[in-house]
Design an enzyme around this catalytic site. Structure first.
Site, mmCIF file in Angstrom:
data_model
loop_
_atom_site.group_PDB
_atom_site.id
_atom_site.type_symbol
_atom_site.label_atom_id
_atom_site.label_comp_id
_atom_site.label_asym_id
_atom_site.label_seq_id
_atom_site.Cartn_x
_atom_site.Cartn_y
_atom_site.Cartn_z
ATOM 1 C CG HIS A 77 -0.419 0.409 2.490
ATOM 2 N ND1 HIS A 77 -0.216 1.737 2.833
ATOM 3 C CD2 HIS A 77 -0.032 -0.314 3.577
ATOM 4 C CE1 HIS A 77 0.257 1.809 4.060
ATOM 5 N NE2 HIS A 77 0.393 0.585 4.532
ATOM 6 C CG ASP A 79 -2.860 4.446 1.818
ATOM 7 O OD1 ASP A 79 -2.293 3.362 1.584
ATOM 8 O OD2 ASP A 79 -3.842 4.528 2.588
ATOM 9 C CG ASP A 110 2.700 1.995 7.634
ATOM 10 O OD1 ASP A 110 2.400 1.121 6.800
ATOM 11 O OD2 ASP A 110 1.882 2.461 8.442
ATOM 12 C CD GLU A 145 -3.039 -0.651 5.082
ATOM 13 O OE1 GLU A 145 -2.969 -1.586 5.916
ATOM 14 O OE2 GLU A 145 -2.628 0.497 5.338
ATOM 15 C CD GLU A 146 -1.646 3.637 6.834
ATOM 16 O OE1 GLU A 146 -2.347 3.240 7.784
ATOM 17 O OE2 GLU A 146 -0.421 3.427 6.770
ATOM 18 C CG HIS A 370 0.346 4.721 11.793
ATOM 19 N ND1 HIS A 370 -0.928 4.275 12.094
ATOM 20 C CD2 HIS A 370 0.583 4.287 10.522
ATOM 21 C CE1 HIS A 370 -1.427 3.606 11.071
ATOM 22 N NE2 HIS A 370 -0.516 3.602 10.099
#
Length: 403
Positions: A77, A79, A110, A145-146, A370
């Site tokens: 992913h 994003d 991430d 995805e997030e 994050h």
């Protein structure tokens, strides 16, 4: 296979991978705004010689190597989450920086590093003839995805009509191989009261006070949730709170909370909802317990609604995909640790909803996800690209030997 040759090729591409990752970090790409990142990935795929590159209607970028009927996919992913409080960052999150060892910036771990290693892992496969004749390798840069993990793969499987034999999830794995993780769901609990003037609160029914009782019982419920020996314990946490009131001088007539519910093996969305519905205060106040829906448009303005339920998944350690990944890792970097993620990934749809096996290996560390001052390690980019390159051939060879 000549594992030393694969490893040396991966090392030789480190400058290109570093530039690619730093370029991606510089392009803001939160969920539903990933267009610039997608186009930069497409450009890189075309530059290194993918046989076909396309962007689907949802906005996922799909790069193909090979022409076989069997599809082996690598998913990243692309994003990112937002920046949070800028005072927590020690550098510009989008400019980032690099040293001899690390690359820093929002999305470094991430999980923009995953698409970088996947693209160059596929290039190594092509250059060294490691893609079996009956296989197509698909590298996906997926969106949203997030916001809603797995939604992109619901679209890829249902609408693009692509169903891989297995998928490598390239989320950060702390240098390990991961074969599953807990699922999750997003729950809303809402209670209605009756407003009145704040000078005489006894005339009304204060929804915030009702919710306070519910929250305490939700908090206690967390300690009683199911435990699985491999995936660990189910958990829940109140993540948001809301209210409605005619004014600051009135009793609140509505209160609601969001609950982040993590589901371990053996738990379902039905059992999780029923546990909350059974709480004494939920019954007493007639609270409504529901599951959220997700319907935000993608960056291409396509809306693909789904319920906010993300199933738990695990594959056995002796599954052919896990065996192939472990053998590739072992042949170049020694014995791996086979474990599981703490958070969830697109595997919630790929394996959780559709039963397509997933195996995880990705550059970076889970704890960087994050967090401010996010970074990944250059060594991980090389290591993952090399390991990815050997997996399809090993998977097919092992399958032939089993027959």
């Amino acid at each position: 296979m000549d594992y030393n040759r694969i490893n040396e090729a991966a090392k030789s591409y480190l400058p290109a991978m570093t530039k690619f990752l730093r370029d991606l970090i510089r392009i803001p790409g939160e969920s539903c705004t990933e267009g610039g990142v997608i186009h930069r990935i497409k450009e890189e795929m075309e530059k290194v010689g993918f046989d076909k590159v396309e962007i689907d209607p949802m906005g996922n970028v799909l790069g193909y190597m090979g022409n076989g009927k069997r599809v082996i996919a690598y998913d990243a992913h692309i994003d990112t989450v937002g920046l949070g409080e800028l005072c927590n960052w020690e550098f510009d999150p989008y400019e980032g920086y690099e040293t001899d060892e690390v690359i820093a910036g929002r999305g470094a771990s991430d999980q923009l590093g995953g698409i970088v290693s996947s693209v160059y892992g596929a290039l190594i496969m092509k250059e060294q003839g490691l893609i079996p004749d009956d296989v197509t390798v698909l590298v996906t840069g997926t969106v949203q995805e997030e916001d809603c993990d797995g939604l992109c793969w619901q679209y890829i499987i249902n609408e693009d009509n692509i169903r891989p034999e297995f998928v490598v999830i390239t989320e950060p794995t702390n240098g390990n191989i991961y074969r599953g993780h807990r699922g999750r769901m997003e729950i809303r609990v809402e209670v209605k009261g009756v407003s009145c003037h704040g000078s005489a609160p006894e005339r009304g029914k204060n929804a915030i006070y009702m919710m306070a009782d519910i929250i305490q019982e939700v908090r206690e419920l967390n300690d009683r949730l199911h435990f699985d020996p491999f995936l660990g314990k189910g958990t829940l946490a109140v993540s948001q709170s809301f209210y409605n009131s005619p004014s600051r001088c009135a009793v609140a007539d509505m209160a609601a909370i969001s609950i982040d519910r993590r589901l371990t093996w053996g738990e379902t969305y039905i059992s999780a909802l029923d546990e909350i519905k059974a709480l004494p205060s939920v019954k007493k106040y007639g609270a409504e317990v529901t599951m959220y829906m997700y319907d935000r448009p993608s960056w291409t303005e396509l809306t693909y609604p789904t319920e906010c339920y993300f199933p738990t998944w695990v594959i056995p350690e002796d599954h052919p995909a896990c065996v192939a990944m472990t053998e590739s890792y072992r042949s170049m970097y020694g014995e791996p640790k086979v474990d599981k993620w703490t958070f969830s990934t697109n595997g919630v749809s790929i394996m959780g909803r559709f039963g397509i096996p997933c195996i995880g290996l990705g550059p970076g560390k889970e704890e960087e996800a994050h967090a401010p001052n996010e970074k990944t390690w250059k060594y991980d980019l090389v290591k993952c690209a090399a390991i990815y390159a050997a997996v399809p051939n090993l998977y097919v060879l092992n399958a032939k030997e089993e027959k």
